[in-house]
Motif scaffolding. Structure first.
Motif, PDB file in Angstrom:
ATOM      1  N   VAL A 168       4.330  13.109  28.888  1.00 33.75           N
ATOM      2  CA  VAL A 168       4.834  14.449  28.970  1.00 33.75           C
ATOM      3  C   VAL A 168       6.482  14.434  29.029  1.00 33.75           C
ATOM      4  O   VAL A 168       7.281  14.951  28.002  1.00 33.75           O
ATOM      5  CB  VAL A 168       4.284  15.421  29.873  1.00 33.75           C
ATOM      6  N   ILE A 169       6.947  13.627  29.892  1.00 35.56           N
ATOM      7  CA  ILE A 169       8.267  13.550  30.170  1.00 35.56           C
ATOM      8  C   ILE A 169       9.101  12.780  28.940  1.00 35.56           C
ATOM      9  O   ILE A 169      10.166  13.257  28.448  1.00 35.56           O
ATOM     10  CB  ILE A 169       8.614  12.497  31.396  1.00 35.56           C
ATOM     11  N   GLU A 170       8.520  11.857  28.307  1.00 33.02           N
ATOM     12  CA  GLU A 170       9.075  11.189  27.168  1.00 33.02           C
ATOM     13  C   GLU A 170       8.982  12.025  25.965  1.00 33.02           C
ATOM     14  O   GLU A 170      10.019  11.818  25.158  1.00 33.02           O
ATOM     15  CB  GLU A 170       8.211   9.531  27.073  1.00 33.02           C
ATOM     16  N   ALA A 171       7.978  12.610  25.770  1.00 39.09           N
ATOM     17  CA  ALA A 171       7.864  13.537  24.617  1.00 39.09           C
ATOM     18  C   ALA A 171       9.197  14.843  24.713  1.00 39.09           C
ATOM     19  O   ALA A 171       9.407  15.339  23.617  1.00 39.09           O
ATOM     20  CB  ALA A 171       6.694  14.460  24.567  1.00 39.09           C
ATOM     21  N   ALA A 172       9.610  14.864  25.763  1.00 38.97           N
ATOM     22  CA  ALA A 172      10.639  15.952  25.981  1.00 38.97           C
ATOM     23  C   ALA A 172      11.985  15.326  25.649  1.00 38.97           C
ATOM     24  O   ALA A 172      13.108  16.048  25.668  1.00 38.97           O
ATOM     25  CB  ALA A 172      10.826  16.516  27.327  1.00 38.97           C
ATOM     26  N   GLY A 173      11.895  14.141  25.106  1.00 36.57           N
ATOM     27  CA  GLY A 173      13.475  13.562  24.452  1.00 36.57           C
ATOM     28  C   GLY A 173      14.088  13.092  25.969  1.00 36.57           C
ATOM     29  O   GLY A 173      13.643  12.673  27.052  1.00 36.57           O
ATOM     30  N   ASP A 174      15.667  13.587  25.808  1.00 34.92           N
ATOM     31  CA  ASP A 174      16.289  13.185  26.968  1.00 34.92           C
ATOM     32  C   ASP A 174      16.527  14.341  27.912  1.00 34.92           C
ATOM     33  O   ASP A 174      17.506  14.452  28.897  1.00 34.92           O
ATOM     34  CB  ASP A 174      17.828  13.012  26.406  1.00 34.92           C
ATOM     35  N   LYS A 175      15.736  15.465  27.856  1.00 39.45           N
ATOM     36  CA  LYS A 175      15.825  16.530  28.577  1.00 39.45           C
ATOM     37  C   LYS A 175      15.541  16.276  30.211  1.00 39.45           C
ATOM     38  O   LYS A 175      16.289  16.750  31.158  1.00 39.45           O
ATOM     39  CB  LYS A 175      14.820  17.522  28.315  1.00 39.45           C
ATOM     40  N   VAL A 176      14.432  15.595  30.445  1.00 36.37           N
ATOM     41  CA  VAL A 176      14.302  15.208  32.056  1.00 36.37           C
ATOM     42  C   VAL A 176      15.391  13.931  32.103  1.00 36.37           C
ATOM     43  O   VAL A 176      15.040  12.656  31.567  1.00 36.37           O
ATOM     44  CB  VAL A 176      13.059  14.623  31.941  1.00 36.37           C
ATOM     45  N   ILE A 177      16.154  13.829  33.227  1.00 35.95           N
ATOM     46  CA  ILE A 177      17.047  12.907  33.525  1.00 35.95           C
ATOM     47  C   ILE A 177      16.446  12.191  34.772  1.00 35.95           C
ATOM     48  O   ILE A 177      17.286  10.921  34.950  1.00 35.95           O
ATOM     49  CB  ILE A 177      18.537  13.468  33.827  1.00 35.95           C
ATOM     50  N   GLY A 178      15.665  12.521  35.498  1.00 31.36           N
ATOM     51  CA  GLY A 178      15.146  12.010  36.512  1.00 31.36           C
ATOM     52  C   GLY A 178      13.777  12.646  37.026  1.00 31.36           C
ATOM     53  O   GLY A 178      13.805  13.744  36.772  1.00 31.36           O
ATOM     54  N   LEU A 179      13.215  11.678  37.939  1.00 30.91           N
ATOM     55  CA  LEU A 179      12.118  12.330  38.591  1.00 30.91           C
ATOM     56  C   LEU A 179      12.124  11.763  40.227  1.00 30.91           C
ATOM     57  O   LEU A 179      12.666  10.436  40.526  1.00 30.91           O
ATOM     58  CB  LEU A 179      10.833  11.658  38.330  1.00 30.91           C
ATOM     59  N   THR A 180      12.054  12.566  41.111  1.00 31.46           N
ATOM     60  CA  THR A 180      12.036  12.167  42.410  1.00 31.46           C
ATOM     61  C   THR A 180      10.932  12.661  43.504  1.00 31.46           C
ATOM     62  O   THR A 180      10.174  13.789  43.012  1.00 31.46           O
ATOM     63  CB  THR A 180      13.481  12.620  43.150  1.00 31.46           C
ATOM     64  N   CYS A 181      10.298  11.982  44.470  1.00 22.42           N
ATOM     65  CA  CYS A 181       9.260  12.219  45.222  1.00 22.42           C
ATOM     66  C   CYS A 181       9.667  11.955  46.631  1.00 22.42           C
ATOM     67  O   CYS A 181      10.583  11.622  47.091  1.00 22.42           O
ATOM     68  CB  CYS A 181       8.081  11.678  44.800  1.00 22.42           C
ATOM     69  N   GLY A 182       8.411  12.032  47.411  1.00 24.70           N
ATOM     70  CA  GLY A 182       8.353  11.554  48.887  1.00 24.70           C
ATOM     71  C   GLY A 182       7.380  10.751  49.354  1.00 24.70           C
ATOM     72  O   GLY A 182       6.974   9.883  48.447  1.00 24.70           O
ATOM     73  N   HIS A 183       6.581  11.274  50.330  1.00 27.55           N
ATOM     74  CA  HIS A 183       5.089  10.814  50.472  1.00 27.55           C
ATOM     75  C   HIS A 183       5.111   9.517  51.486  1.00 27.55           C
ATOM     76  O   HIS A 183       4.478   9.334  52.385  1.00 27.55           O
ATOM     77  CB  HIS A 183       4.420  10.629  49.224  1.00 27.55           C
ATOM     78  N   VAL A 184       5.903   8.305  50.854  1.00 28.84           N
ATOM     79  CA  VAL A 184       5.842   7.186  51.535  1.00 28.84           C
ATOM     80  C   VAL A 184       6.701   6.879  52.799  1.00 28.84           C
ATOM     81  O   VAL A 184       6.448   5.918  53.502  1.00 28.84           O
ATOM     82  CB  VAL A 184       5.870   5.871  50.691  1.00 28.84           C
ATOM     83  N   HIS A 185       7.642   8.042  53.212  1.00 21.34           N
ATOM     84  CA  HIS A 185       8.584   7.699  54.274  1.00 21.34           C
ATOM     85  C   HIS A 185       9.462   6.668  54.196  1.00 21.34           C
ATOM     86  O   HIS A 185       9.796   6.290  54.981  1.00 21.34           O
ATOM     87  CB  HIS A 185       7.977   7.773  55.538  1.00 21.34           C
ATOM     88  N   ARG A 186       9.914   6.291  52.779  1.00 21.71           N
ATOM     89  CA  ARG A 186      10.855   5.034  52.578  1.00 21.71           C
ATOM     90  C   ARG A 186      11.661   5.430  51.252  1.00 21.71           C
ATOM     91  O   ARG A 186      11.090   5.916  50.456  1.00 21.71           O
ATOM     92  CB  ARG A 186      10.076   3.974  52.472  1.00 21.71           C
ATOM     93  N   PRO A 187      12.763   5.312  51.374  1.00 28.40           N
ATOM     94  CA  PRO A 187      13.617   5.666  50.303  1.00 28.40           C
ATOM     95  C   PRO A 187      13.578   4.318  49.096  1.00 28.40           C
ATOM     96  O   PRO A 187      13.454   3.211  49.833  1.00 28.40           O
ATOM     97  CB  PRO A 187      15.160   5.733  50.720  1.00 28.40           C
TER      98      PRO A 187
END
Length: 242
Positions: A168-187
């Motif tokens: 889905v992100i790839e189909a949007a072309g260059d629109k999505v510049i990044g994805l970020t999350c949490g959960h693991v408690h580490r950067p």
């Protein structure tokens, strides 16, 4: 534009957890972020009161804040306390949208009831609609990571259907510049769907870094991530608040 990312606060009714949050917010205050995103696990116990304590602290900022749930959150209590602010009109999924100047923020609720892993499949249709509705650049955030983090034992609780999310992100072309999350408690920093992908440190206690059967002791203070968007480029900074 400055977007501050908090993750894994794990408020539980104790002063100790809120004290860690206060340390992080005290560092953040002078930076005057344009928006704040919270990538899940706002609380793990005493949920309704914990959400109120978190919201009261964030109300001291002029910036809007946007949150998605994590696997430890109580959806009912989250809606009761933050539903009107987040514009949640259904019990689930608790997705959210916002903005920081020209940057759109899209938060995905990938949580699964009673489970620690996530699943992107139920929100992919909604994400497609959001990406088609606006031409502005987008930063996507969620709780569970849709990519391998490489930390021993943590990828069993990954976000399932990450390949479909990447499509889905790839189909949007260059629109999505990044994805970020949490959960693991580490950067950490990696690539996902050809884009920058990050994981924020936790406000609560960090997990050990275990790689290939080797590990170090936990020494990490609470932290946050700062995303700076300017001239079409996203740069992300990790800040540990000792």
């Amino acid at each position: 534009m400055i977007v501050a990312q908090l993750s894994d606060i794990h408020a539980d009714g104790s002063q100790a957890r809120l004290a860690r949050l206060d340390r992080v917010l005290g560092w953040l205050k002078p930076l005057k972020p344009d928006a704040i995103i919270i990538s899940g696990d706002l609380a793990e116990a005493d949920h309704a009161e914990s959400y109120r304590h978190v919201a009261e602290r964030l109300d001291d900022f002029e910036a809007p804040f946007h949150a998605v749930p994590g696997n430890m959150d109580d959806h009912g209590a989250l809606v009761a306390v933050l539903g009107a602010r987040m514009e949640w009109t259904a019990p689930r999924p608790l997705c959210v949208t916002g903005q920081a100047g020209p940057l759109r923020l899209i938060g995905l609720d990938v949580t699964v009831s009673g489970a620690h892993h996530g699943d992107a499949a139920p929100v992919l249709g909604w994400l497609k609609e959001q990406l088609a509705a606006d031409e502005r650049p987008v930063l996507v955030f969620q709780h569970q990571h849709p990519f391998s983090c490489g930390i021993d034992g943590k990828d069993r609780n990954i976000c399932f259907n990450g390949d479909r999310l990447a499509g889905v992100i790839e189909a949007a072309g260059d629109k999505v510049i990044g994805l970020t999350c949490g959960h693991v408690h580490r950067p950490l920093f990696t690539r996902f769907a050809g884009r920058q992908a990050t994981m924020a440190p936790s406000v609560t206690t960090a997990n050990r870094l275990r790689l290939d059967g080797r590990q170090a002791e936990i020494v990490d203070p609470p932290g946050l991530m700062i995303h700076h968007f300017a001239d079409g480029q996203l740069v992300s900074h990790v800040v540990m608040v000792g």
